[in-house]
Design an enzyme around this catalytic site. Sequence first.
Site, short mmCIF file in Angstrom:
data_model
loop_
_atom_site.label_atom_id
_atom_site.label_comp_id
_atom_site.label_asym_id
_atom_site.label_seq_id
_atom_site.Cartn_x
_atom_site.Cartn_y
_atom_site.Cartn_z
N GLY A 43 0.78 -1.24 0.00
CA GLY A 43 0.00 0.00 0.00
C GLY A 43 0.81 1.29 0.00
O GLY A 43 0.37 2.29 -0.57
N ASP A 98 0.86 3.23 4.63
CA ASP A 98 -0.26 3.87 3.92
C ASP A 98 -1.35 4.32 4.90
O ASP A 98 -1.80 5.46 4.85
CB ASP A 98 -0.84 2.95 2.83
CG ASP A 98 -1.23 1.56 3.33
OD1 ASP A 98 -1.00 1.24 4.52
OD2 ASP A 98 -1.76 0.77 2.52
N ASP A 101 -4.89 1.45 11.01
CA ASP A 101 -6.28 1.10 11.29
C ASP A 101 -6.35 0.65 12.76
O ASP A 101 -6.41 1.48 13.66
CB ASP A 101 -6.68 0.02 10.29
CG ASP A 101 -8.14 -0.35 10.33
OD1 ASP A 101 -8.96 0.53 10.59
OD2 ASP A 101 -8.46 -1.53 10.09
N LYS A 129 -6.78 6.19 10.84
CA LYS A 129 -8.18 5.96 11.25
C LYS A 129 -8.19 5.70 12.75
O LYS A 129 -8.33 4.56 13.19
CB LYS A 129 -8.70 4.71 10.54
CG LYS A 129 -9.37 4.96 9.22
CD LYS A 129 -10.27 3.81 8.80
CE LYS A 129 -9.53 2.72 8.07
NZ LYS A 129 -10.43 1.76 7.38
N PHE A 150 -13.88 2.54 4.74
CA PHE A 150 -12.86 1.81 3.98
C PHE A 150 -12.53 2.63 2.74
O PHE A 150 -13.40 2.95 1.94
CB PHE A 150 -13.34 0.41 3.60
CG PHE A 150 -12.18 -0.46 3.19
CD1 PHE A 150 -11.46 -1.17 4.14
CD2 PHE A 150 -11.79 -0.52 1.85
CE1 PHE A 150 -10.36 -1.94 3.77
CE2 PHE A 150 -10.69 -1.30 1.47
CZ PHE A 150 -9.97 -2.01 2.43
N ASP A 157 -5.79 -0.50 -1.55
CA ASP A 157 -6.55 -1.39 -2.41
C ASP A 157 -7.75 -2.02 -1.73
O ASP A 157 -7.87 -2.04 -0.51
CB ASP A 157 -5.64 -2.54 -2.88
CG ASP A 157 -5.36 -3.53 -1.74
OD1 ASP A 157 -4.95 -3.08 -0.67
OD2 ASP A 157 -5.61 -4.75 -1.93
N ARG A 163 -5.61 0.69 -6.63
CA ARG A 163 -4.40 1.35 -6.13
C ARG A 163 -3.99 2.52 -7.01
O ARG A 163 -3.29 3.42 -6.56
CB ARG A 163 -3.22 0.36 -6.10
CG ARG A 163 -3.38 -0.78 -5.11
CD ARG A 163 -2.04 -1.48 -4.96
NE ARG A 163 -2.15 -2.81 -4.36
CZ ARG A 163 -2.18 -3.05 -3.05
NH1 ARG A 163 -2.13 -2.05 -2.19
NH2 ARG A 163 -2.27 -4.28 -2.59
#
Length: 174
Positions: A43, A98, A101, A129, A150, A157, A163
Amino acid sequence: MAVNTDEVLISHAEIEQMLDRVSAELNRDYNGKPLVVVGILTGAFIFTADLIRRLEMPVIVDFMQVSSYVGEYSTGELKIKKDLSVDIKDMDVLIVEDIIDTGRTLSLLKEQLKQREPRSLKICTAFDKPDRRVVDLVPDYNGITIPDEFIVGYGLDLDGKYRDFDDIRIVRKE
Ligand code: IMP
Ligand code: MG
């Protein structure tokens, strides 16, 4: 179930502004000192490429590919699919990710890389996030904080797709 990616959350212009700001912070903090940049595949390949071209100090760029999973008897384990080629002992190291989470992947990776005795070890993420965090992890450098959605594009991706978008879009399943 069809996937809709029409909704733009972050434009390419906003991403460019973010790159200028984050690289300025890094240039200020590292102040010409050599830096090992560890991009996390897959990512972060675009963010890493854009960021390093704005950095003013000498950089060594390398990549790792890792994933985390929650095992039956553990809170989390790290699987290293591709390891570094360079020795980071006594180096200033910046992990470039990237998106953060739950935070599991990077907190496990940080523990592993610390054992290799870098001089310093910091984290730079393009997107964060924080609403979904399950471990205590705060990035040292954060591009843009996003809501609990998301997202795809700019390297991120869904099943290997999207991407290549130059902006960030929200995934809606319909
Ligand atoms: P975590 O912080 O350990 O939960 O894992 C973060 C990783 O999950 C990231 O490196 C991404 O690969 C993936 N991920 C989390 N949220 C998203 C998203 O919104 N879009 C795409 N990938 C995501
Ligand atoms: Mg990832």
